[in-house]
Scaffold this motif. Structure first.
Motif, PDB file in Angstrom:
ATOM      1  N   ARG A  69       0.828  -1.208   0.000  1.00 55.40           N
ATOM      2  CA  ARG A  69       0.000   0.000   0.000  1.00 55.40           C
ATOM      3  C   ARG A  69       0.860   1.256   0.000  1.00 55.40           C
ATOM      4  N   ARG A  70       1.984   1.183   0.681  1.00 55.77           N
ATOM      5  CA  ARG A  70       2.881   2.340   0.738  1.00 55.77           C
ATOM      6  C   ARG A  70       3.652   2.522  -0.566  1.00 55.77           C
ATOM      7  N   GLY A  71       3.581   1.535  -1.479  1.00 56.89           N
ATOM      8  CA  GLY A  71       4.332   1.602  -2.719  1.00 56.89           C
ATOM      9  C   GLY A  71       5.733   1.059  -2.610  1.00 56.89           C
ATOM     10  N   ASP A  72       6.050   0.370  -1.496  1.00 54.31           N
ATOM     11  CA  ASP A  72       7.379  -0.204  -1.289  1.00 54.31           C
ATOM     12  C   ASP A  72       7.376  -1.638  -1.814  1.00 54.31           C
ATOM     13  N   SER A  73       7.615  -1.797  -3.104  1.00 52.21           N
ATOM     14  CA  SER A  73       7.520  -3.115  -3.726  1.00 52.21           C
ATOM     15  C   SER A  73       8.596  -4.076  -3.234  1.00 52.21           C
ATOM     16  N   LEU A  74       9.799  -3.570  -2.992  1.00 49.82           N
ATOM     17  CA  LEU A  74      10.885  -4.443  -2.524  1.00 49.82           C
ATOM     18  C   LEU A  74      10.589  -4.982  -1.131  1.00 49.82           C
ATOM     19  N   GLU A  75      10.068  -4.139  -0.246  1.00 48.36           N
ATOM     20  CA  GLU A  75       9.719  -4.609   1.103  1.00 48.36           C
ATOM     21  C   GLU A  75       8.539  -5.577   1.033  1.00 48.36           C
ATOM     22  N   ALA A  76       7.556  -5.275   0.173  1.00 47.77           N
ATOM     23  CA  ALA A  76       6.432  -6.205   0.010  1.00 47.77           C
ATOM     24  C   ALA A  76       6.909  -7.552  -0.499  1.00 47.77           C
ATOM     25  N   LEU A  77       7.878  -7.542  -1.411  1.00 46.68           N
ATOM     26  CA  LEU A  77       8.435  -8.789  -1.928  1.00 46.68           C
ATOM     27  C   LEU A  77       9.127  -9.577  -0.826  1.00 46.68           C
ATOM     28  N   ARG A  78       9.924  -8.882  -0.026  1.00 50.26           N
ATOM     29  CA  ARG A  78      10.647  -9.573   1.048  1.00 50.26           C
ATOM     30  C   ARG A  78       9.687 -10.187   2.066  1.00 50.26           C
ATOM     31  N   LEU A  79       8.682  -9.418   2.477  1.00 50.20           N
ATOM     32  CA  LEU A  79       7.741  -9.907   3.490  1.00 50.20           C
ATOM     33  C   LEU A  79       6.829 -10.994   2.932  1.00 50.20           C
ATOM     34  N   ALA A  80       6.471 -10.908   1.652  1.00 54.05           N
ATOM     35  CA  ALA A  80       5.653 -11.971   1.055  1.00 54.05           C
ATOM     36  C   ALA A  80       6.410 -13.290   1.052  1.00 54.05           C
ATOM     37  N   ARG A  81       7.681 -13.230   0.750  1.00 54.08           N
ATOM     38  CA  ARG A  81       8.504 -14.447   0.796  1.00 54.08           C
ATOM     39  C   ARG A  81       8.661 -14.944   2.221  1.00 54.08           C
ATOM     40  N   LEU A  95       0.916 -14.938  -4.402  1.00 53.62           N
ATOM     41  CA  LEU A  95       0.326 -14.059  -5.404  1.00 53.62           C
ATOM     42  C   LEU A  95       0.866 -12.644  -5.272  1.00 53.62           C
ATOM     43  N   LEU A  96       0.975 -12.160  -4.037  1.00 59.95           N
ATOM     44  CA  LEU A  96       1.527 -10.832  -3.817  1.00 59.95           C
ATOM     45  C   LEU A  96       2.994 -10.781  -4.233  1.00 59.95           C
ATOM     46  N   GLU A  97       3.730 -11.858  -4.005  1.00 53.34           N
ATOM     47  CA  GLU A  97       5.123 -11.923  -4.460  1.00 53.34           C
ATOM     48  C   GLU A  97       5.197 -11.747  -5.980  1.00 53.34           C
ATOM     49  N   ALA A  98       4.290 -12.391  -6.708  1.00 52.08           N
ATOM     50  CA  ALA A  98       4.288 -12.274  -8.163  1.00 52.08           C
ATOM     51  C   ALA A  98       4.030 -10.838  -8.601  1.00 52.08           C
ATOM     52  N   TYR A  99       3.057 -10.173  -7.968  1.00 51.32           N
ATOM     53  CA  TYR A  99       2.791  -8.785  -8.312  1.00 51.32           C
ATOM     54  C   TYR A  99       3.999  -7.901  -8.028  1.00 51.32           C
ATOM     55  N   ALA A 100       4.634  -8.134  -6.883  1.00 47.93           N
ATOM     56  CA  ALA A 100       5.807  -7.338  -6.541  1.00 47.93           C
ATOM     57  C   ALA A 100       6.945  -7.578  -7.523  1.00 47.93           C
ATOM     58  N   LEU A 101       7.122  -8.817  -7.954  1.00 47.67           N
ATOM     59  CA  LEU A 101       8.164  -9.126  -8.932  1.00 47.67           C
ATOM     60  C   LEU A 101       7.913  -8.394 -10.249  1.00 47.67           C
ATOM     61  N   ILE A 102       6.649  -8.293 -10.649  1.00 46.16           N
ATOM     62  CA  ILE A 102       6.328  -7.554 -11.866  1.00 46.16           C
ATOM     63  C   ILE A 102       6.689  -6.085 -11.696  1.00 46.16           C
ATOM     64  N   ARG A 103       6.407  -5.540 -10.500  1.00 41.61           N
ATOM     65  CA  ARG A 103       6.729  -4.139 -10.252  1.00 41.61           C
ATOM     66  C   ARG A 103       8.235  -3.878 -10.300  1.00 41.61           C
ATOM     67  N   VAL A 104       9.032  -4.849  -9.861  1.00 45.31           N
ATOM     68  CA  VAL A 104      10.489  -4.646  -9.859  1.00 45.31           C
ATOM     69  C   VAL A 104      11.116  -5.218 -11.134  1.00 45.31           C
ATOM     70  N   ARG A 105      10.266  -5.524 -12.132  1.00 40.43           N
ATOM     71  CA  ARG A 105      10.694  -5.911 -13.476  1.00 40.43           C
ATOM     72  C   ARG A 105      11.442  -7.250 -13.501  1.00 40.43           C
ATOM     73  N   GLN A 106      10.951  -8.184 -12.729  1.00 44.41           N
ATOM     74  CA  GLN A 106      11.428  -9.562 -12.810  1.00 44.41           C
ATOM     75  C   GLN A 106      10.262 -10.422 -13.294  1.00 44.41           C
ATOM     76  N   ARG A 107       9.851 -10.131 -14.521  1.00 44.63           N
ATOM     77  CA  ARG A 107       8.612 -10.703 -15.053  1.00 44.63           C
ATOM     78  C   ARG A 107       8.678 -12.210 -15.226  1.00 44.63           C
ATOM     79  N   ALA A 108       9.819 -12.747 -15.641  1.00 40.28           N
ATOM     80  CA  ALA A 108       9.915 -14.188 -15.861  1.00 40.28           C
ATOM     81  C   ALA A 108       9.651 -14.958 -14.569  1.00 40.28           C
ATOM     82  N   LYS A 109      10.224 -14.485 -13.460  1.00 39.07           N
ATOM     83  CA  LYS A 109       9.987 -15.144 -12.171  1.00 39.07           C
ATOM     84  C   LYS A 109       8.517 -15.012 -11.765  1.00 39.07           C
TER      85      LYS A 109
END
Length: 303
Positions: A69-81, A95-109
């Motif tokens: 919600r804060r727009g911190d995609s890297l922190e959301a990715l870390r906490l989702a994992r 699912l949230l990890e996948a969205y965060a990965l798209i935001r940080v441009r790791q689309r294949a993962k």
């Protein structure tokens, strides 16, 4: 004890596809988390689902949502994992990890995670998560897919023989392409020309029935278009009077198309006709060429 959860959509960059939020109830003795979506659109659907994860995983997942919600995609990715590690398996966090990965441009993962959640032996247990993962996965994969029926129309520039010279003629083209496999299909095309600027010796609409092939280029949204097959020219004009004379020939097409959106894109191609029956009567018209450009609309299956 956890008693319920909520599924919400969040938006993200280019795809602007809302993310699914599955929010668990707080742990006993803690204050309820903020559940008002900061970026969800007014039309976002809210669905209650039953939780099926360990409290530690839910707590980490809630923190991941707050980071999102804060727009911190890297922190959301870390906490989702982290939530998945603590819970053993936590599909909403995946699912949230996948969205965060798209935001940080790791689309294949991200696509690998979405594919696993949507189908197969690792599919998510919750239908809401499966549906959200499947929808987002196809939003990206469909851009590379040419196994869907399509319709196209565009402008056309072709050579027309006026009796004195081969002059450019402007017209339009309409067509459909029905895939028979991932690579090959059957296409039908209709072409006609604007003759208001003169009276060519030969004119009339052309109908092509072509075998088609769409060859993806790399892993992007571009594909090579190849078509060939028989053609019927309903020839008319100054040499034919008021009648239309069917002339049989062949046509070949080579071009490119792009599918930047799941249902729409554009194309550009060049083609040529050969009319053996005109070899004696109109040798200048035995061969003709054209250039086309226009838009394509794909029809993906309902999901």
């Amino acid at each position: 004890m956890i008693t319920g959860a909520l599924l919400l959509w969040l938006g993200f960059a280019h795809a602007d596809e809302p993310v699914t939020r599955v929010v668990a109830d707080p742990l006993p003795g803690t204050a309820p988390p903020e559940t008002t979506p900061a970026t969800s659109p007014p039309e976002a659907a809210v669905t209650e689902v039953a939780p099926a994860s360990a409290p530690e995983g839910d707590a980490a997942y809630l923190r991941a949502l707050e980071a999102w919600r804060r727009g911190d995609s890297l922190e959301a990715l870390r906490l989702a994992r982290e939530a998945q590690t603590l819970a053993g398996r936590h599909d909403p966090a995946a699912l949230l990890e996948a969205y965060a990965l798209i935001r940080v441009r790791q689309r294949a993962k991200a696509l690998a995670i979405l594919s696993g959640l949507a189908e197969g032996p690792t599919a998510a247990e919750r239908p809401e998560v499966r549906k959200a993962a499947n929808k987002l996965w196809h939003r990206f994969i469909d851009r590379q897919d040419r196994s869907h029926p399509s319709m196209f129309f565009g402008a056309q520039l072709a050579g027309r023989y006026t009796g004195a010279a081969l002059a450019p003629g402007f017209g339009y083209t309409l067509g459909v392409d029905y895939p028979l496999s991932d690579l090959f299909g059957l296409a039908g095309e209709f072409s006609a020309y604007d003759t208001s600027d003169g009276t060519p010796l030969v004119e009339g609409p052309v109908l092509d029935v072509l075998a088609s092939a769409s060859v993806p280029i790399g892993t992007g949204s571009w594909a090579l278009r190849i078509k060939a097959g028989p053609s019927i020219w309903l020839a008319g004009g100054a040499l034919y009077g008021d009648t239309l004379s069917p002339t049989v020939g062949t046509r070949a097409v080579l071009g490119l198309d792009a599918r930047p959106w799941p249902i729409a894109g554009f194309f550009i191609d060049g083609g040529a006709w050969a009319w053996p029956g005109l070899a004696r009567s109109l040798p200048a018209w035995m061969f003709a060429w054209d250039l086309r450009s226009g838009v394509i609309f794909w029809i993906p299956p309902a999901r």
